[in-house]
Write an enzyme that holds these catalytic residues in place. Sequence first.
Site, PDB file in Angstrom:
ATOM      1  N   GLU A 146      30.674  37.992  41.480  1.00  0.00           N
ATOM      2  CA  GLU A 146      31.786  38.554  40.724  1.00  0.00           C
ATOM      3  C   GLU A 146      31.198  39.394  39.605  1.00  0.00           C
ATOM      4  O   GLU A 146      30.086  39.138  39.141  1.00  0.00           O
ATOM      5  CB  GLU A 146      32.692  37.454  40.185  1.00  0.00           C
ATOM      6  CG  GLU A 146      34.073  37.933  39.812  1.00  0.00           C
ATOM      7  CD  GLU A 146      34.769  38.678  40.952  1.00  0.00           C
ATOM      8  OE1 GLU A 146      34.775  39.939  40.895  1.00  0.00           O
ATOM      9  OE2 GLU A 146      35.282  38.032  41.884  1.00  0.00           O
TER      10      GLU A 146
ATOM     11  N   CYS B  80      37.648  37.744  45.735  1.00  0.00           N
ATOM     12  CA  CYS B  80      36.316  37.482  46.278  1.00  0.00           C
ATOM     13  C   CYS B  80      36.018  38.572  47.285  1.00  0.00           C
ATOM     14  O   CYS B  80      36.617  38.634  48.356  1.00  0.00           O
ATOM     15  CB  CYS B  80      36.257  36.112  46.953  1.00  0.00           C
ATOM     16  SG  CYS B  80      34.638  35.743  47.677  1.00  0.00           S
TER      17      CYS B  80
END
Length: 220
Positions: free
Chosen positions: A104, A2
């Site tokens: 993402e 992340c």
Amino acid sequence: MCGRYSLTASVEDIVEHFQLLRPVKFHPSYNIAPNQKILNIVELDDGSRKAVNLFWGLVPSWSKDSKNSAHLINARMETIREKPSFRSAFKHRRCLIPADGFYEWERRNGKQAFHIHREDRQPFAFAGLWEQWQHDTETLYSCTIITTAANELMQPIHERMPVIIPTQHYHDWLNKTANTNDAYALLDDQAYTNMTTTPVSDWVNSPRHHDARCTEPALQ
């Protein structure tokens, strides 16, 4: 992993969601990147919660310096109980990192960016760890986001994903006196049941862009 996320909720929403008693100071952003101070929630000895701004990129307390060390933006769930960089923080310095979405990039078809968020667009919290590094008169408070293996929702996009703590378990995660086995058991993917993925434009690719265009759906 992340490496980018969003937090655009109002101060009032953050105070209410995390049941804070003190004022909150943060700058809403649609594209938060590492190596800057980000909002964290910690629990004080009296059980109340406090909002603090910590450097995103954990610097272990035993590092020789705070600038040239590799800043650890993520901690793998599988190794936080054994790895020296995270072991002590997991036992004693757990935190919540507020967000309302994260990004993402799926690489098999070019480099498509996705914004992953709750279906109702409400805020949530990543599981985090924080650390204090000190040398002479210099002190740095830093944090990292815990990640785990991707679930069914995330697997088409990436093999890892940040751990999200369900709202009803905020205290269980923050509680310094909690059994570490009980805390570790919270690091599953049950909080992803209300999450969805939205493909967004490449505007978000640059960390210099942090406006609402980052979350606009990509043109099909």
